[in-house]
Design a protein around this motif. Structure first.
Motif, PDB file in Angstrom:
ATOM      1  N   GLY A  75      12.238 112.840  20.499  1.00  0.00           N
ATOM      2  CA  GLY A  75      11.442 112.649  20.607  1.00  0.00           C
ATOM      3  C   GLY A  75      10.832 111.526  18.919  1.00  0.00           C
TER       4      GLY A  75
ATOM      5  N   ASP B 286      15.374 109.087  22.284  1.00  0.00           N
ATOM      6  CA  ASP B 286      14.164 108.796  23.053  1.00  0.00           C
ATOM      7  C   ASP B 286      14.267 107.817  23.974  1.00  0.00           C
ATOM      8  OD1 ASP B 286      10.835 109.200  21.780  1.00  0.00           O
ATOM      9  OD2 ASP B 286      11.405 107.508  23.144  1.00  0.00           O
TER      10      ASP B 286
ATOM     11  N   THR C   2       9.039 116.212  22.083  1.00  0.00           N
ATOM     12  CA  THR C   2       8.643 115.648  23.179  1.00  0.00           C
ATOM     13  C   THR C   2       7.405 115.933  23.777  1.00  0.00           C
ATOM     14  OG1 THR C   2      10.082 117.236  24.509  1.00  0.00           O
ATOM     15  CG2 THR C   2      11.174 114.942  23.929  1.00  0.00           C
TER      16      THR C   2
END
Length: 409
Positions: free
Chosen positions: A46, A68, A106
């Motif tokens: 994230g 990511d 996230t």
């Protein structure tokens, strides 16, 4: 505010003015003992909020992989944490060799799923808030922690906000007397701008019920009063806006206010507002029979200690009735950063809490102990909001909240 009439030493009843800052919290030590050999090898998933922590500065930690979906965010993570191992696929990321732990930063609907998958893959987990969005998700995280024996931490920033550290420690010393009522508010006008992505599509924040994001409030209150929230009645407000009629959560509220009864029969009010004519704030206040504490407001008031005059003085109110004279003392912020290893003594987000969260998770794993905001605390901070939202949907019906207990000693 007028000049204080008493000294900090006299007001707090401590041995010296510096003792509040010098008293170590249970999980942070000004002079830690010998550290276990080796480093915690962590991976970060994230690249938004996950890019704001300090794993690369902790002497006992090394970032060995980042993940990511977006190449630009992979690049930001790689540069931030000085890591060349980048991943787009979460499951491939979990297979990275020598990965001890995973930091999950996230979107909120993914937190519980990714935390559970990481632990099933043998990794310790620190997760952004909230831990989960349903009772079932919270129970699955708890069950996975128990089955795997791995360490889980929720990165609730309020626990390490500097005024909360002060209040936690003074409450532990009995300086408040009995804290019979607490309040916390999280005001965040302007979220409409992040409810849609660059393509105009709804994000996870589109219509998110305020009480499914309660931990910036409950995480202020629960660590100080050291009680669980066991019963709630809540009220929501919305204006029929398109977002409130079309969101995936079927949530009709911009704002929700909850009134809780605690495990010792005390009261607590939590207010999470997405649409409000007020400046942004994450603040609390604690009312005791010996001392109270009011966190600073965005309008400009300071963090303030309050107590009834130690001289027993009374004054007359505007109607001529006697009332106890109050003594107030501004809280001069202690430098709690000195408790951290020197490389981590830097300013950070959410009231300088990010470096504390970083170091606490690292030390907890290396010392093989539960972290401060462990899975039981995470549930205690998150679940009350989930049940409060149910209460608001039912028009303020009083609902019970299950207590899942404490971390084993």
């Amino acid at each position: 505010m007028s000049e204080p009439t008493v000294s900090r030493r006299g007001f707090l009843g401590v041995a010296g003015a510096a003792s509040v800052a010098a008293t170590a919290s249970p999980a942070l030590h000004a002079a830690p003992g010998p550290r276990p050999s080796g480093q915690l090898r962590i991976g970060v998933v994230g690249g938004g909020f996950g890019n704001t922590f300090f794993w690369h500065l902790d002497p006992d930690c090394k970032v060995v992989a980042v993940c990511d979906l977006l190449p630009e965010k992979q690049k930001l993570l790689a540069e931030r944490y000085r890591c060349t191992n980048t991943y787009k696929n979460f499951r491939e990321f979990l297979k990275h060799p020598d990965l001890d732990a995973v930091a999950v930063f996230t979107p909120a609907p993914l937190h519980a799923f990714m935390a559970v998958e990481a632990m099933k893959a043998g990794k310790h987990v620190i997760s952004a808030v909230p831990a989960g969005l349903s009772v079932e998700e919270l129970e699955e995280i708890l069950d996975t922690v128990k089955k795997t024996g791995l360490r889980y931490m929720m990165a609730e920033t309020s626990y390490y906000r500097q005024p909360v550290i002060t209040c936690r420690e003074l409450a532990g010393e009995g300086k408040f007397g009995t804290i019979f009522h607490s309040e916390a508010e999280y005001h965040h006008e302007g979220l409409m701008k992040v409810m849609f992505d660059d393509r105009g599509l709804p994000t996870w924040r589109h219509g998110l019920p305020p009480m499914l994001y309660p931990t910036h409030c409950t995480g202020l209150i629960i660590p100080v009063i050291r009680e669980r929230m066991l019963e709630v009645t809540a009220v929501g407000w919305g204006d029929g806006h398109e977002v409130l009629r079309t969101n995936q959560y079927k949530n009709p509220f911009w704002n929700e206010t909850a009134f809780f009864k605690t495990s010792k029969g005390h009261s607590a009010r939590v207010a999470v507002y997405w649409h409000v004519a007020a400046a942004g704030s994450e603040r609390g206040q604690f009312y005791g029979d010996r001392m109270s504490y009011l966190m600073e407001r965005p309008e400009g008031t300071q963090n303030t200690f309050v107590r009834i005059s130690s001289q027993g003085k009374t004054v007359l109110d505007s109607n001529g009735y006697p009332e106890g004279e109050t003594e107030m003392l501004a809280d001069k912020k202690a430098n709690y950063l000195e408790r951290l290893p020197e490389p981590l003594r830097v300013k950070s987000g959410h009231g300088d809490s990010h470096t504390f969260l970083t170091h606490e998770f690292v030390r907890a794993v290396l010392e093989d102990r539960h972290p401060t905001v462990n899975v039981w605390e995470a549930i205690a901070y998150t679940l009350p909001g989930i049940i409060a939202h149910q209460s608001a949907l039912r028009g303020g019906e009083s609902l019970k909240i299950r207590d899942y207990g404490q971390a084993p000693a």
